[in-house]
Design an enzyme around this catalytic site. Structure first.
Site, PDB file in Angstrom:
ATOM      1  N   ASP A  89     -22.064  -5.805   7.023  1.00 41.57           N
ATOM      2  CA  ASP A  89     -21.837  -4.662   7.905  1.00 41.57           C
ATOM      3  C   ASP A  89     -22.458  -3.403   7.331  1.00 41.57           C
ATOM      4  O   ASP A  89     -22.267  -2.324   7.861  1.00 41.57           O
ATOM      5  CB  ASP A  89     -20.353  -4.440   8.212  1.00 41.57           C
ATOM      6  CG  ASP A  89     -19.489  -4.493   6.967  1.00 41.57           C
ATOM      7  OD1 ASP A  89     -20.037  -4.596   5.861  1.00 41.57           O
ATOM      8  OD2 ASP A  89     -18.262  -4.431   7.106  1.00 41.57           O
ATOM      9  N   TYR A 129      -9.238  -1.552   1.667  1.00 42.17           N
ATOM     10  CA  TYR A 129      -9.773  -0.725   0.608  1.00 42.17           C
ATOM     11  C   TYR A 129      -8.879   0.484   0.416  1.00 42.17           C
ATOM     12  O   TYR A 129      -8.836   1.365   1.277  1.00 42.17           O
ATOM     13  CB  TYR A 129     -11.176  -0.223   0.963  1.00 42.17           C
ATOM     14  CG  TYR A 129     -12.203  -1.309   1.122  1.00 42.17           C
ATOM     15  CD1 TYR A 129     -12.706  -1.983   0.014  1.00 42.17           C
ATOM     16  CD2 TYR A 129     -12.678  -1.642   2.372  1.00 42.17           C
ATOM     17  CE1 TYR A 129     -13.668  -2.977   0.151  1.00 42.17           C
ATOM     18  CE2 TYR A 129     -13.643  -2.627   2.523  1.00 42.17           C
ATOM     19  CZ  TYR A 129     -14.137  -3.295   1.416  1.00 42.17           C
ATOM     20  OH  TYR A 129     -15.084  -4.266   1.566  1.00 42.17           O
ATOM     21  N   LYS A 174      -2.948   0.738 -14.948  1.00 47.19           N
ATOM     22  CA  LYS A 174      -1.802   1.646 -14.903  1.00 47.19           C
ATOM     23  C   LYS A 174      -0.693   0.993 -15.706  1.00 47.19           C
ATOM     24  O   LYS A 174      -0.679  -0.216 -15.912  1.00 47.19           O
ATOM     25  CB  LYS A 174      -1.369   1.859 -13.459  1.00 47.19           C
ATOM     26  CG  LYS A 174      -1.613   3.295 -12.969  1.00 47.19           C
ATOM     27  CD  LYS A 174      -0.848   3.558 -11.710  1.00 47.19           C
ATOM     28  CE  LYS A 174      -0.664   5.052 -11.488  1.00 47.19           C
ATOM     29  NZ  LYS A 174       0.105   5.283 -10.255  1.00 47.19           N
TER      30      LYS A 174
END
Lengths: 298, 298, 298, 298, 298
Positions: free
Chosen positions: E44, E171, E205
């Site tokens: 895409d 995303y 994290k």
């Protein structure tokens, strides 16, 4: 995808890519995948003729899952059944074999001269169940034929726009036809022009004027296939009533030699014990795998 | 666009521009384009009479693509066929000739006194396939005529709002008519008022009271055309059953001299080998290209 | 239909035959019919820029019928206009030239940074008026681009199912782009991938990394065409604002040499007196009729 | 029907006969029937400006039936009002005067820079009440103009397919325009291209480049009419705010001399006592009955 | 169908058989067919990043047919693209590889902090083109995320009822996230719970409180997969921007070892010359074919 399948798909160039995709799924599946020939297992006899007449010869067949297994193990190209029969087994076999949802059905509690089937399923069912095609029966010759043609037209429009293929069972039958006429080669060829799946013509009629050869069964198959847009539509033949196996194989050879695209075999398959059925279908597929010269000439 | 075509289109001033555009596409296409005359190739005999009776005389005609080619090569104004027959060839010939989708069809497995065709296609199909018109057959005289008129009314409403022209095949037929009456000039004229494409009247009836001249075939054509809104609707004549070529040409001259707008010629075209068919259609079109004085007086 | 037109239509093989038929109608109409090149007359300036700014230079152009006449006399492939402008003239010119109904329009009373056009017509109008296509403007680069893409998607779905072609006017414009960026070759190429009708890129940007040649206008046209699915979509270029005729012809030669499919020429046509406009368009079409070697290599 | 009315109807040849019938009803009704000129009584001030500001000067006007009577007695071509106002009186006056159902309305409780009216009625209401047309207000120049154009497009599609005429009130207004610009001749001409009923332009702008004469009010009217498809759309002018009667008559003479099709006069009519109003409208209609030479030249 | 595929399908037992059929089609297709791993080719970028930035590195890729060929030759499980890109090639490759129709797309002419894609295709398109699934991008973290979730919910409802699978590109992106946060493992795991195709987390994290091991990339993949319904949803990882091949292979091994289901690889595939791309994908698939012990424990 090999050249033969591409060639067959090219006949459907005015249809959308979804339809061609679903045709390809059937043509490329199972033992005959890629040959351009097809053997389909149909099980609508439970609805059409009642369960006992259909399944008593092989009680395992009362279970809807049995037929999925049979079609898968035998390597059929597709399995066709009415809504309830598909729904009762599809959860266990999703994605294992192309499915055809038989959308109209006809019980035989009445001995009608002019049969008209009931519409029992539709396109949304076929999509929900993951089918590649819808199936529909017409009886050219029935006084109700116009109704059936119109039902078929509505189903076809909806199915095609959803990318589903349409498989038509075309049985010449009804008050307008003598019993002999029902399988006369010209009537069957006529039906083939309207549909794409027909009974094998047994009787003969005089085709003398234009010297169409119809003396052998292969000749008659050839004529039926030619009648279906000069061989540019897939025509599959119905085995009809049980006959001796050798006679059946002879007919399959004639279908192959006449340029037919395959067989749809119901009772002759599922009314035997499974090992017998697998052996029987193995022989049939073996015949179709053997090329002959005549076919390529069509 | 020349003055004659503008004149014809002016008769349809109450229709929307889409309809007039599609009429213009037919009137301006092919060898007779711009003359105000039309020769149309119709092929619904495969469905109507069965493939062998239709195509055995010229086996190339089993292939749906053959008829596109024949109509294009002959320079016909349009090609008309049922859904399946169009779909099987249109992908190869999109945009090459105006197409008419025949939306109802009648098989002849039954020997009905009062025929009723099945509706097998519709406006969405015609748009999808790029057709300029939908076609529909009515049988004034059939006991089912009211049903057919209502189906036609529904189709017409939908077709017109989509800018499609409507071509009506009008055959007086049914239990209300004697065989002789079916082609009687007054019955045919009656049908012409309802539709726009009629069989050529062969028989006579007494038109003495008002001294309508019907002694010649041209007289009778003139009367039929006059009956269709004083000549302000396009009326095309059907060749009907095969006759000797010379007789056919004589009839075409009569259609022309009587002010008819052309011929729709099926079996007489496609049941010959292609070179013969092209020569035959060439002669027919040649006759229509020759103006005569009488026509302009209508 | 010649081989070049067949080739172009083959790029649209996944579309239905109706769409291909309508593309063929445009490609085969007018002086450039059959060349694979197109010159289209668009007149949406009356809505977009107001009548006086549009038509005062040539007051005959206030009359909607004038533009039909101009497009027909010049031999354009098609005429494109908004609903009201088509409706006010189509009755007199039905069937004389392929029509494109411009379905969204943007007035310029506001000086918007991020333009969004109003949807003023739709598929049912296009069918009713006999159009071959609907037209729609998008502004990639506008903050409203997502809305326009979604409106276009809805229109396209409906138009395609009705067999209509879709012509997209794609103008990179909006707050996301600098004035220079609006015509930068990469942005325009980008727009071409989304649509099929674009402004001629005037500015340059560095295409050095991959050594895409963009030094000449023909190079840039070539890159835009390549960006539209490797040349497999029809891309037509907009003349934009008035320039001296010689410069315009130079640009047309560049479009031709770069493999572009033609020009859409509005104000440069209808803001001149008709004889001048016909001469101007004659020169443009003459350039397109002259083949060059580079084109065939694309 | 006389030649002038036939000529006007011919401009709407691409519309269906129902629309032309309803236009004819307005054009042939009342004292100006057959002249090609129209005076319409609109009463949407009750909704737009509130009842007291509208009707206190002439309390009889609080009664919706009053306005039917006034329009009928004065010999207006049509009476236009919102749904509630029509419903409250139509039972007593069905068939006595052509009715226009005002389908959107804008209250003035808010002093918006960018007005957007509410859609308060539709086609089914208009049919139910026997109206000849629906009415709709747009404000080109408003930031909401795209929304209004799309609402108008939907209403128009539905109204036309039901054979109703569409009357558009087009007032340039909104944040994109200066107060002066709202009635500038070019903006008004622009609005006229989009619609067909506009405010009389009062201000001037330089039309020097193309030497469009706009020095007199008749000149400016002429330019607005020309902008509406070269005078081939009916453009009626709004009287706007109350002015002295003599000034109003001068403007009416300018509308007539500039080729305008008439006036729509609301507050100036119904805010007077009925005898005064009838006398006032009698004078206006008298002016329109007096032909002048200039008009025929357009 | 082998046990691993049956196991995966069993996680979707509450979905209808059509959805499971289409999942099976992807899982059983291509070189990795039957392994439970998938490599998907998505294209895409032509819409998302513009054609030159996407295809200039390998100009063969401008042609939409190239990507079908690449995906087929490489033995990918599926090919995913927007509507126009699929339509321009599908006619030639119907039935050769499972297709995913990317239903929303986002151009990058704007540098938005909170991206929202345009919906450019839908379920009817997917059915018409023969797709097995629809694809949809969401940006958890964008201020527009609620809009996207609602669009996704509508698409999903319609797709599932038609038996289509839904592939979500998830995303984490938007003004609510720091650049580092966008790929933080907890954010990605969160996204995975919403969708099934996520970017590979690169940053770390502190997962100390509950002692979730995230020190290796395989650990982090494992945590993301676990977050997607304890591994009972298919989670595929995106390659993202170009990296050195060896680093890419290392990541693929981590995906495999962490229990991920495969990779979706766009630019890293089609921006190379085809032989290189085939070799690259061959290596990737080889890694996935190599089982490891850890996976079976999930």
């Amino acid at each position: 995808m090999n050249d033969r399948i591409r060639e067959i798909l090219s006949w459907y160039a005015s249809e959308n890519p979804g339809i061609r995709t679903n045709l390809a799924r059937m043509l490329n599946h199972g033992r005959l995948g890629g040959t351009g020939k097809m053997v389909i297992l149909p099980v609508d006899q439970g609805f059409e003729h009642g369960p006992a007449r259909s399944f008593a010869p092989n009680p395992a067949a009362y279970d809807p899952r049995y037929h999925f297994q049979l079609a898968i193990e035998a390597g059929c190209n597709a399995y066709a059944a009415p809504l309830g029969f598909l729904e009762a087994g599809v959860a266990d076999y999703s994605g294992e074999i192309p499915l055809i949802l038989k959308c109209n059905n006809h019980d035989t509690l009445h001995d009608e001269k002019d049969p008209l089937s009931a519409v029992t399923a539709g396109v949304s069912d076929a999509l929900r169940l993951g089918c590649v095609a819808v199936g529909f029966t017409i009886y050219p010759g029935s006084a109700e034929s116009a109704t059936m043609y119109e039902q078929l037209r509505d189903l076809t429009e909806e199915a095609k726009s959803a990318g589903l293929a349409v498989v038509v069972w075309s049985y010449p039958r009804g008050s307008g036809l003598s019993k002999e006429g029902e399988t006369a080669v010209d009537v069957v060829a006529y039906a083939a022009q309207i549909a794409a799946k027909v009974e094998l013509p047994e009787a003969q009629k005089v085709y003398q004027k234009y010297e169409i050869p119809i003396s052998t069964l292969a000749d008659r198959v050839h004529h039926v296939v030619q009648s279906a847009f000069a061989g540019r539509r897939i025509v599959i033949f119905s085995g009809g009533v049980s006959v001796a196996d050798e006679q059946f194989y002879t007919e399959v050879r004639a279908i192959r030699d006449g340029g037919g695209f395959g067989s749809i075999i119901g009772r002759n398959s599922f009314q035997r014990k499974k090992p017998d059925a697998l052996k029987f279908l193995d022989t049939v597929m073996g015949i179709y795998e053997t090329k002959n010269d005549r076919q390529s000439a069509i």
